[in-house]
Design a protein around this motif. Structure first.
Motif, PDB file in Angstrom:
ATOM      1  N   PHE A 120      10.194   7.915  -3.659  1.00 33.79           N
ATOM      2  CA  PHE A 120       8.898   8.126  -3.236  1.00 33.79           C
ATOM      3  C   PHE A 120       8.124   7.792  -4.517  1.00 33.79           C
ATOM      4  CE2 PHE A 120      10.367  10.657   0.087  1.00 33.79           C
ATOM      5  CZ  PHE A 120       9.530  10.906   0.901  1.00 33.79           C
ATOM      6  N   PRO A 121       6.691   7.405  -4.380  1.00 41.66           N
ATOM      7  CA  PRO A 121       6.086   6.890  -5.540  1.00 41.66           C
ATOM      8  C   PRO A 121       5.530   8.054  -6.132  1.00 41.66           C
ATOM      9  CG  PRO A 121       5.141   6.222  -3.469  1.00 41.66           C
ATOM     10  CD  PRO A 121       6.180   6.820  -3.024  1.00 41.66           C
ATOM     11  N   HIS A 122       5.252   8.159  -7.390  1.00 38.14           N
ATOM     12  CA  HIS A 122       4.570   9.413  -8.180  1.00 38.14           C
ATOM     13  C   HIS A 122       3.919   8.686  -9.195  1.00 38.14           C
ATOM     14  CE1 HIS A 122       8.415  11.824  -7.028  1.00 38.14           C
ATOM     15  NE2 HIS A 122       7.505  11.851  -5.978  1.00 38.14           N
ATOM     16  N   GLU A 141      -2.971   0.301  -3.816  1.00 38.53           N
ATOM     17  CA  GLU A 141      -2.099  -0.936  -4.008  1.00 38.53           C
ATOM     18  C   GLU A 141      -1.354  -0.246  -5.219  1.00 38.53           C
ATOM     19  OE1 GLU A 141      -0.090  -3.809  -3.742  1.00 38.53           O
ATOM     20  OE2 GLU A 141      -1.836  -3.870  -2.701  1.00 38.53           O
ATOM     21  N   ALA A 142       0.100  -0.159  -4.604  1.00 36.72           N
ATOM     22  CA  ALA A 142       1.174   0.353  -5.790  1.00 36.72           C
ATOM     23  C   ALA A 142       1.049  -0.680  -6.970  1.00 36.72           C
ATOM     24  CB  ALA A 142       2.475   0.064  -5.118  1.00 36.72           C
ATOM     25  N   ASP A 143       0.921  -2.013  -6.834  1.00 36.01           N
ATOM     26  CA  ASP A 143       0.929  -2.794  -7.926  1.00 36.01           C
ATOM     27  C   ASP A 143      -0.192  -2.622  -8.935  1.00 36.01           C
ATOM     28  OD1 ASP A 143       3.583  -3.691  -7.145  1.00 36.01           O
ATOM     29  OD2 ASP A 143       2.394  -5.746  -6.100  1.00 36.01           O
ATOM     30  N   LEU A 171       0.921  -1.068   0.279  1.00 35.02           N
ATOM     31  CA  LEU A 171       0.109   0.097  -0.020  1.00 35.02           C
ATOM     32  C   LEU A 171       0.822   1.294  -0.212  1.00 35.02           C
ATOM     33  CD1 LEU A 171      -2.935  -0.937   2.546  1.00 35.02           C
ATOM     34  CD2 LEU A 171      -3.083  -0.911  -0.088  1.00 35.02           C
ATOM     35  N   ILE A 172       0.367   2.258  -0.963  1.00 32.46           N
ATOM     36  CA  ILE A 172       1.018   3.547  -0.811  1.00 32.46           C
ATOM     37  C   ILE A 172      -0.119   4.387  -0.332  1.00 32.46           C
ATOM     38  CG2 ILE A 172       2.932   3.206  -2.383  1.00 32.46           C
ATOM     39  CD1 ILE A 172       1.081   4.411  -4.336  1.00 32.46           C
ATOM     40  N   PHE A 173       0.290   5.931   0.127  1.00 35.82           N
ATOM     41  CA  PHE A 173      -0.584   6.635   0.698  1.00 35.82           C
ATOM     42  C   PHE A 173      -0.582   8.116   0.108  1.00 35.82           C
ATOM     43  CE2 PHE A 173       0.593   3.256   3.363  1.00 35.82           C
ATOM     44  CZ  PHE A 173      -0.719   2.978   3.784  1.00 35.82           C
TER      45      PHE A 173
END
Length: 116
Positions: free
Chosen positions: A80-82, A61-63, A2-4
């Motif tokens: 960091f996720p973008h 969910e990142a995937d 999970l990412i937020f």
């Protein structure tokens, strides 16, 4: 994993109403939607939302975001996720209020401890 995403109440309301968003003003300016990992979320709240009440924490969910999600260096070189596409309501796994208690955002059990 999970990412937020932390959204202000009006940003969360707009996503629910429209089903899609380019994100918060900073996301629109930067050209991608900013996210944090569990370990980064509390620092993100403290740095960018200090003292703000009425926030919401969204989990994704990142995937499930596929190739549109890129991991890029930011604070201190941390990745960091973008998200390089609009955020869709169906991307959101869950969302809940992120209360401000004694000046500090109170994260869900487990998430906050991972972020300290």
């Amino acid at each position: 994993m999970l990412i937020f995403k932390i959204f202000r109440a009006d940003e969360w309301a707009a996503l629910r109403k429209n089903g899609v968003t380019d994100g918060a003003p900073i996301d629109v300016t930067d050209g991608y939607v900013h996210f944090s990992t569990a370990e980064q979320a509390a620092e993100t709240a403290a740095k960018h939302f200090k003292g703000e009440d009425g926030l919401f924490l969204l989990a994704l969910e990142a995937d499930a975001l596929g190739d549109a999600l890129k991991w890029e260096p930011s604070r201190g070189g941390a990745l960091f996720p973008h998200l390089y596409r609009p955020l869709k309501i169906e991307d959101v796994v869950w969302a809940q209020p992120l209360p401000l208690v004694d000046g500090v955002h109170e994260f869900p059990a487990g998430l906050g401890e991972a972020s300290k």
